[in-house]
Design an enzyme around this catalytic site. Structure first.
Site, mmCIF file in Angstrom:
data_model
loop_
_atom_site.group_PDB
_atom_site.id
_atom_site.type_symbol
_atom_site.label_atom_id
_atom_site.label_comp_id
_atom_site.label_asym_id
_atom_site.label_seq_id
_atom_site.Cartn_x
_atom_site.Cartn_y
_atom_site.Cartn_z
ATOM 1 N N ARG A 176 37.817 51.262 53.550
ATOM 2 C CA ARG A 176 37.762 49.871 53.066
ATOM 3 C C ARG A 176 38.021 48.907 54.226
ATOM 4 O O ARG A 176 37.424 47.840 54.307
ATOM 5 C CB ARG A 176 38.772 49.669 51.939
ATOM 6 C CG ARG A 176 38.387 50.411 50.659
ATOM 7 C CD ARG A 176 39.394 50.183 49.572
ATOM 8 N NE ARG A 176 39.454 48.769 49.197
ATOM 9 C CZ ARG A 176 40.446 48.258 48.468
ATOM 10 N NH1 ARG A 176 41.447 49.042 48.065
ATOM 11 N NH2 ARG A 176 40.445 46.977 48.150
ATOM 12 N N ASP A 192 41.491 42.123 51.394
ATOM 13 C CA ASP A 192 40.578 41.829 52.512
ATOM 14 C C ASP A 192 41.078 40.580 53.245
ATOM 15 O O ASP A 192 42.007 39.919 52.796
ATOM 16 C CB ASP A 192 39.132 41.650 51.992
ATOM 17 C CG ASP A 192 38.960 40.440 51.053
ATOM 18 O OD1 ASP A 192 38.475 40.627 49.923
ATOM 19 O OD2 ASP A 192 39.313 39.317 51.462
ATOM 20 N N HIS A 239 49.100 41.603 46.860
ATOM 21 C CA HIS A 239 48.907 43.064 46.801
ATOM 22 C C HIS A 239 48.826 43.700 48.181
ATOM 23 O O HIS A 239 48.404 44.837 48.316
ATOM 24 C CB HIS A 239 47.639 43.405 46.003
ATOM 25 C CG HIS A 239 47.810 43.168 44.535
ATOM 26 N ND1 HIS A 239 46.732 43.168 43.666
ATOM 27 C CD2 HIS A 239 48.887 42.908 43.773
ATOM 28 C CE1 HIS A 239 47.165 42.937 42.431
ATOM 29 N NE2 HIS A 239 48.473 42.758 42.479
HETATM 30 N N1 APR Z 1 31.586 35.735 41.238
HETATM 31 C C1 APR Z 1 32.650 35.565 40.402
HETATM 32 N N2 APR Z 1 33.244 36.576 39.731
HETATM 33 C C2 APR Z 1 32.752 37.814 39.935
HETATM 34 C C3 APR Z 1 31.654 38.079 40.784
HETATM 35 C C4 APR Z 1 31.076 36.973 41.450
HETATM 36 N N3 APR Z 1 30.024 37.122 42.269
HETATM 37 N N4 APR Z 1 31.409 39.419 40.753
HETATM 38 C C5 APR Z 1 32.316 39.967 39.918
HETATM 39 N N5 APR Z 1 33.119 38.999 39.415
HETATM 40 C C6 APR Z 1 34.232 39.149 38.482
HETATM 41 C C7 APR Z 1 34.021 40.209 37.435
HETATM 42 O O1 APR Z 1 33.410 39.628 36.283
HETATM 43 C C8 APR Z 1 35.470 40.648 37.133
HETATM 44 O O2 APR Z 1 36.029 39.854 36.095
HETATM 45 O O3 APR Z 1 35.356 39.559 39.246
HETATM 46 C C9 APR Z 1 36.209 40.352 38.433
HETATM 47 C C10 APR Z 1 36.582 41.598 39.204
HETATM 48 O O4 APR Z 1 37.497 42.307 38.426
HETATM 49 P P1 APR Z 1 38.188 43.612 39.050
HETATM 50 O O5 APR Z 1 37.160 44.483 39.663
HETATM 51 O O6 APR Z 1 39.088 44.154 37.989
HETATM 52 O O7 APR Z 1 39.068 43.042 40.258
HETATM 53 P P2 APR Z 1 40.461 42.294 40.165
HETATM 54 O O8 APR Z 1 40.549 41.481 38.925
HETATM 55 O O9 APR Z 1 40.681 41.616 41.466
HETATM 56 O O10 APR Z 1 41.500 43.527 40.053
HETATM 57 C C11 APR Z 1 42.875 43.185 40.036
HETATM 58 O O11 APR Z 1 43.439 45.514 40.101
HETATM 59 O O12 APR Z 1 43.057 47.616 40.873
HETATM 60 C C12 APR Z 1 43.854 46.514 41.026
HETATM 61 O O13 APR Z 1 45.012 45.917 42.965
HETATM 62 C C13 APR Z 1 43.740 45.934 42.397
HETATM 63 O O14 APR Z 1 43.915 43.624 43.041
HETATM 64 C C14 APR Z 1 43.257 44.514 42.159
HETATM 65 C C15 APR Z 1 43.639 44.258 40.723
#
Ligand code: APR
Length: 237
Positions: free
Chosen positions: A59, A94, A109
Site C-alpha cells: 500500500r 495515505d 488511523h
Molecule cells: N467519491 C466520494 N465517495 C466515494 C468515492 C468517490 N469517488 N468512491 C467511493 N466512495 C465512498 C463509498 O461510497 C464509501 O461510502 O467512500 C466510502 C468508502 O468506504 P470504505 O471503503 O468503508 O472506507 P472508509 O469509510 O474510509 O473505512 C473506514 O475502515 O477498515 C477501516 O481503517 C479502515 O479507515 C478505514 C475505516
C-alpha cells in the site's frame, strides 16, 4: 457562514478513490482481498509479521504512483483560506492530503509513511525497507511496526477530535461508509452539540440518516463545488 465559524471535516477512503487508491468496502475493496483479522489486528502482527509488513509495504509503494485529486486540493485551499478554526480528521493512512498542501490535518488511523515503536511509542518516518524484527533505535525494546491503528487499538487524537466536534459549527463527512467507530459516531456527536452536518459521498452511507444534508456524487466534483460555495459565503450550511 461567516469566516470565523469553526469547521470539522472527516475524510475516508472515498476521497482518495479517484486518485487510484482502493477503498476498503465495495467492488475491489481492500477487505475483498484480505481478511481484516489477517492484516489489521495486533494478533495478526504477532502471528505473521511478514504478511502484515508486506500488506502495508504494497500500500505504501502504491502511494508513489498516485497524486492528490481535486477533492484533496480543494480542502487544502479551504485550509489556507478559511479564517476560522478548521480541522481535517482523516481515517486515511495515505499522504494525499499533505501532498495537496493541507496543514490543519490529523490522521486518526495512523500513516503508511510512519513507523511506530510499540514499546516506547515513538513514531518516525518509515525507513524503507523495514522488515519485521528491527529494534527501535530510541529504546531498543520494541520492534518497529507499521504506524497503523489496528482494529481494537485506540485511534490517535481522540481528545482533540472530540473537543473540535463539540465546538464546531459545521461538520462535513467526505468519502466514508460510516462502517467503523469511533469515526462513524462523530456525526451524532456533532448533532448533539448543535452543529450543521453535511455528507459528501458517492453513495448513501450507514450514517446518511444522521446528516442535515447529503450530497451524492464523486468527491472530485462535490468537494471543489462545496469549497467554492463556502468561500464565496453562499453556502447554505
Ligand atoms: N467519491 C466520494 N465517495 C466515494 C468515492 C468517490 N469517488 N468512491 C467511493 N466512495 C465512498 C463509498 O461510497 C464509501 O461510502 O467512500 C466510502 C468508502 O468506504 P470504505 O471503503 O468503508 O472506507 P472508509 O469509510 O474510509 O473505512 C473506514 O475502515 O477498515 C477501516 O481503517 C479502515 O479507515 C478505514 C475505516
Amino acid at each position: 457562514m461567516n469566516e470565523k465559524r469553526s469547521i470539522l471535516i472527516l475524510t475516508g477512503a472515498g476521497i482518495s478513490a479517484e486518485s487510484g487508491l482502493a477503498t476498503f468496502r465495495g467492488p475491489g475493496g481492500l477487505w475483498e482481498g484480505h481478511r481484516v483479522e489477517d492484516v489489521c489486528t495486533p494478533d495478526a502482527l504477532a502471528a505473521d509479521p511478514a504478511l502484515v509488513h508486506r500488506f502495508y509495504d504494497l500500500r505504501r509503494a502504491a502511494l508513489n504512483a498516485v497524486a492528490p485529486n481535486a477533492a484533496h486540493e480543494a480542502l487544502a485551499r479551504l485550509d489556507a483560506e478559511w479564517g476560522g478554526d478548521l480541522l481535517i480528521v482523516t481515517q486515511n493512512v495515505d499522504d494525499l492530503h499533505e501532498r495537496a498542501g493541507a496543514r490543519r490535518l490529523l490522521h486518526m488511523h495512523g500513516e503508511l509513511r510512519s513507523a511506530l515503536c510499540p514499546a516506547c511509542g515513538e513514531r518516525r518516518a518509515w525507513p524503507d525497507p523495514l522488515p519485521p524484527g528491527v529494534r527501535c533505535p530510541a529504546c531498543a525494546a520494541g520492534d518497529l511496526r507499521p504506524d497503523i491503528v489496528f482494529f481494537g487499538e485506540m485511534p490517535y487524537g481522540m481528545e482533540q477530535i472530540e473537543a473540535a466536534i463539540a465546538t464546531c459549527d459545521l461538520f462535513v463527512s467526505i468519502g466514508t461508509s460510516g462502517a467503523v467507530y469511533p469515526a462513524a459516531g462523530f456525526v451524532q456527536l456533532a448533532n448533539h452539540h448543535g452543529a450543521r452536518t453535511l455528507e459528501l459521498n458517492l453513495d448513501q452511507s450507514a450514517g446518511s440518516g444522521w446528516f442535515d444534508e447529503s450530497r451524492l456524487g464523486p468527491a472530485s466534483t462535490l468537494v471543489p463545488a462545496w469549497v467554492d460555495e463556502l468561500l464565496a459565503g453562499q453556502s447554505t450550511q
